[in-house]
Design a protein around this motif. Structure first.
Motif, PDB file in Angstrom:
ATOM      1  N   PHE A 102     -36.703 -13.179  72.140  1.00 48.45           N
ATOM      2  CA  PHE A 102     -36.042 -13.472  73.414  1.00 48.45           C
ATOM      3  C   PHE A 102     -37.034 -14.055  74.408  1.00 48.45           C
ATOM      4  O   PHE A 102     -36.705 -14.981  75.171  1.00 48.45           O
ATOM      5  CB  PHE A 102     -35.406 -12.201  73.991  1.00 48.45           C
ATOM      6  CG  PHE A 102     -34.000 -11.969  73.533  1.00 48.45           C
ATOM      7  CD1 PHE A 102     -32.935 -12.581  74.163  1.00 48.45           C
ATOM      8  CD2 PHE A 102     -33.748 -11.143  72.455  1.00 48.45           C
ATOM      9  CE1 PHE A 102     -31.635 -12.372  73.737  1.00 48.45           C
ATOM     10  CE2 PHE A 102     -32.452 -10.923  72.017  1.00 48.45           C
ATOM     11  CZ  PHE A 102     -31.391 -11.543  72.657  1.00 48.45           C
ATOM     12  N   ALA A 103     -38.252 -13.517  74.440  1.00 52.90           N
ATOM     13  CA  ALA A 103     -39.262 -14.021  75.370  1.00 52.90           C
ATOM     14  C   ALA A 103     -39.623 -15.474  75.056  1.00 52.90           C
ATOM     15  O   ALA A 103     -39.762 -16.304  75.966  1.00 52.90           O
ATOM     16  CB  ALA A 103     -40.509 -13.144  75.316  1.00 52.90           C
ATOM     17  N   LEU A 104     -39.753 -15.814  73.779  1.00 56.37           N
ATOM     18  CA  LEU A 104     -40.136 -17.175  73.386  1.00 56.37           C
ATOM     19  C   LEU A 104     -39.031 -18.180  73.658  1.00 56.37           C
ATOM     20  O   LEU A 104     -39.311 -19.349  73.960  1.00 56.37           O
ATOM     21  CB  LEU A 104     -40.506 -17.201  71.899  1.00 56.37           C
ATOM     22  CG  LEU A 104     -41.804 -16.499  71.502  1.00 56.37           C
ATOM     23  CD1 LEU A 104     -41.973 -16.477  69.995  1.00 56.37           C
ATOM     24  CD2 LEU A 104     -43.009 -17.187  72.142  1.00 56.37           C
ATOM     25  N   SER A 159     -43.361 -11.204  62.022  1.00 57.77           N
ATOM     26  CA  SER A 159     -43.115 -12.649  62.036  1.00 57.77           C
ATOM     27  C   SER A 159     -41.751 -12.997  61.453  1.00 57.77           C
ATOM     28  O   SER A 159     -41.056 -13.881  61.962  1.00 57.77           O
ATOM     29  CB  SER A 159     -44.208 -13.369  61.250  1.00 57.77           C
ATOM     30  OG  SER A 159     -45.459 -13.178  61.850  1.00 57.77           O
ATOM     31  N   PHE A 160     -41.360 -12.302  60.394  1.00 60.41           N
ATOM     32  CA  PHE A 160     -40.078 -12.585  59.761  1.00 60.41           C
ATOM     33  C   PHE A 160     -38.917 -12.200  60.682  1.00 60.41           C
ATOM     34  O   PHE A 160     -37.905 -12.904  60.749  1.00 60.41           O
ATOM     35  CB  PHE A 160     -39.980 -11.836  58.430  1.00 60.41           C
ATOM     36  CG  PHE A 160     -40.977 -12.291  57.410  1.00 60.41           C
ATOM     37  CD1 PHE A 160     -40.691 -13.349  56.562  1.00 60.41           C
ATOM     38  CD2 PHE A 160     -42.221 -11.676  57.298  1.00 60.41           C
ATOM     39  CE1 PHE A 160     -41.609 -13.781  55.615  1.00 60.41           C
ATOM     40  CE2 PHE A 160     -43.149 -12.100  56.353  1.00 60.41           C
ATOM     41  CZ  PHE A 160     -42.834 -13.159  55.513  1.00 60.41           C
ATOM     42  N   GLY A 219     -40.010  -7.524  67.403  1.00 62.66           N
ATOM     43  CA  GLY A 219     -39.656  -8.896  67.060  1.00 62.66           C
ATOM     44  C   GLY A 219     -38.514  -9.431  67.886  1.00 62.66           C
ATOM     45  O   GLY A 219     -38.506 -10.612  68.276  1.00 62.66           O
ATOM     46  N   THR A 220     -37.523  -8.579  68.178  1.00 64.11           N
ATOM     47  CA  THR A 220     -36.391  -9.003  69.009  1.00 64.11           C
ATOM     48  C   THR A 220     -36.847  -9.345  70.419  1.00 64.11           C
ATOM     49  O   THR A 220     -36.449 -10.374  70.987  1.00 64.11           O
ATOM     50  CB  THR A 220     -35.318  -7.904  69.047  1.00 64.11           C
ATOM     51  OG1 THR A 220     -34.859  -7.641  67.712  1.00 64.11           O
ATOM     52  CG2 THR A 220     -34.142  -8.318  69.911  1.00 64.11           C
ATOM     53  N   LEU A 260     -48.799 -18.993  66.295  1.00 62.69           N
ATOM     54  CA  LEU A 260     -49.412 -17.800  65.716  1.00 62.69           C
ATOM     55  C   LEU A 260     -48.400 -16.917  65.005  1.00 62.69           C
ATOM     56  O   LEU A 260     -48.741 -16.209  64.060  1.00 62.69           O
ATOM     57  CB  LEU A 260     -50.119 -16.998  66.811  1.00 62.69           C
ATOM     58  CG  LEU A 260     -51.406 -17.617  67.384  1.00 62.69           C
ATOM     59  CD1 LEU A 260     -51.901 -16.812  68.569  1.00 62.69           C
ATOM     60  CD2 LEU A 260     -52.482 -17.681  66.308  1.00 62.69           C
ATOM     61  N   ILE A 261     -47.139 -16.971  65.459  1.00 62.74           N
ATOM     62  CA  ILE A 261     -46.093 -16.149  64.839  1.00 62.74           C
ATOM     63  C   ILE A 261     -45.932 -16.505  63.366  1.00 62.74           C
ATOM     64  O   ILE A 261     -45.644 -15.642  62.515  1.00 62.74           O
ATOM     65  CB  ILE A 261     -44.756 -16.337  65.591  1.00 62.74           C
ATOM     66  CG1 ILE A 261     -44.799 -15.600  66.938  1.00 62.74           C
ATOM     67  CG2 ILE A 261     -43.581 -15.824  64.763  1.00 62.74           C
ATOM     68  CD1 ILE A 261     -44.920 -14.094  66.814  1.00 62.74           C
TER      69      ILE A 261
END
Length: 270
Positions: A94-96, A152-153, A89-90, A110-111
């Motif tokens: 960061f990528a998003l 997702s959370f 998730g981390t 979608l997340i």
């Protein structure tokens, strides 16, 4: 009349605070009931009515067969699911936030699907996936399912923190000849740490507490929520209340410890 008018003025000024306290008391009421009945000594199988005060359940919390085994299994799954979901998730967060790539908007949308989707739908979908893959239902299918719905959370919590970061701090570190790894470890990671910690704690709580998705994909594996559900059909041992009370107290202590650490850091920075 003047006293009544003054009372209404005071009530109007403090209405939000009073409403918040009443709501908090309402939310904590089930925890109070669980705590009180952990000291009960029921005469029958069901611990639903107060009989007499007793410390027997606290002295022997593992007195019920297989309960501590299911608790240990739930803690293991929650621990590994938290590690996996937090790491993935981390990186996704960061990528998003930091990078531009094709279908970035679709990935962002979608997340949020696992959070908006009913658990029973996601549970049935995962079960179908595992059966089509020929996977044997058990510990590993539960772990994979928990990582998938906790992801997702974690992304949401970390993403909110990363978006609020000031990029000039990282640029300043690079101007002082810090390499990419040093910049990440000494600047980026400490700033993002509160969001990562919040996502990890949320993932742990959701994984430990989950019943629906676990029940669909567990096979013969029995986690603590499944044990509680099964025991409720035959009788509810007091030890369940003991474990619930202990988990609640541990969570409260962690929150208080976090608040104290934050207050101490603020005092040092002043």
């Amino acid at each position: 009349m003047a006293v009544l008018s003054a009372f209404f003025r005071w009530l109007r000024r403090n209405l939000v605070v009073i409403a918040g306290l009443v709501t908090l008391a309402y939310l904590l009421l089930p925890n109070v009931v669980v705590t009180v009945f952990s000291f009960n000594k029921p005469k029958g199988r069901f611990n639903y009515s107060w009989q007499e005060f007793s410390l027997d359940a606290w002295k022997d919390p593992c007195g019920v067969a297989d309960m501590c085994g299911s608790l240990s299994l739930s803690l293991q799954i929650a621990f590994w699911a938290t590690l996996g979901a937090t790491a993935l998730g981390t990186m996704i967060a960061f990528a998003l936030v930091r990078y531009r790539f094709r279908a970035r908007g679709a990935v962002n949308s979608l997340i949020f699907l696992p959070m908006a989707m009913p658990e029973v739908v996601m549970a049935a979908s995962l079960l179908t996936l595992f059966l089509n893959m020929g996977a044997q239902l058990g510990f590993w299918t539960v772990l994979i399912a928990h990582i998938m719905f906790c992801l997702s959370f974690v992304v949401t919590a970390v993403k909110a923190r990363v978006m609020s970061m000031d990029p000039r701090l990282e640029q300043a570190a690079q101007d002082l000849y810090a390499g990419p790894v040093q910049t990440f470890l000494r600047v980026t990671l400490p700033i993002a740490a509160p969001g990562i910690a919040a996502g990890a704690l949320l993932a742990f709580a959701l994984s430990f507490d989950d019943f629906i998705i676990t029940n669909f994909n567990a096979g013969s594996t029995v986690t603590f929520p499944m044990f509680v559900w099964g025991s409720a059909q035959r009788g509810t041992p007091v030890q369940i209340n003991v474990i619930g009370t202990a988990m609640f107290l541990i969570a409260v202590l962690l929150v208080v410890a976090g608040m104290l650490v934050g207050m101490r850091r603020k005092k040092k920075s002043l």
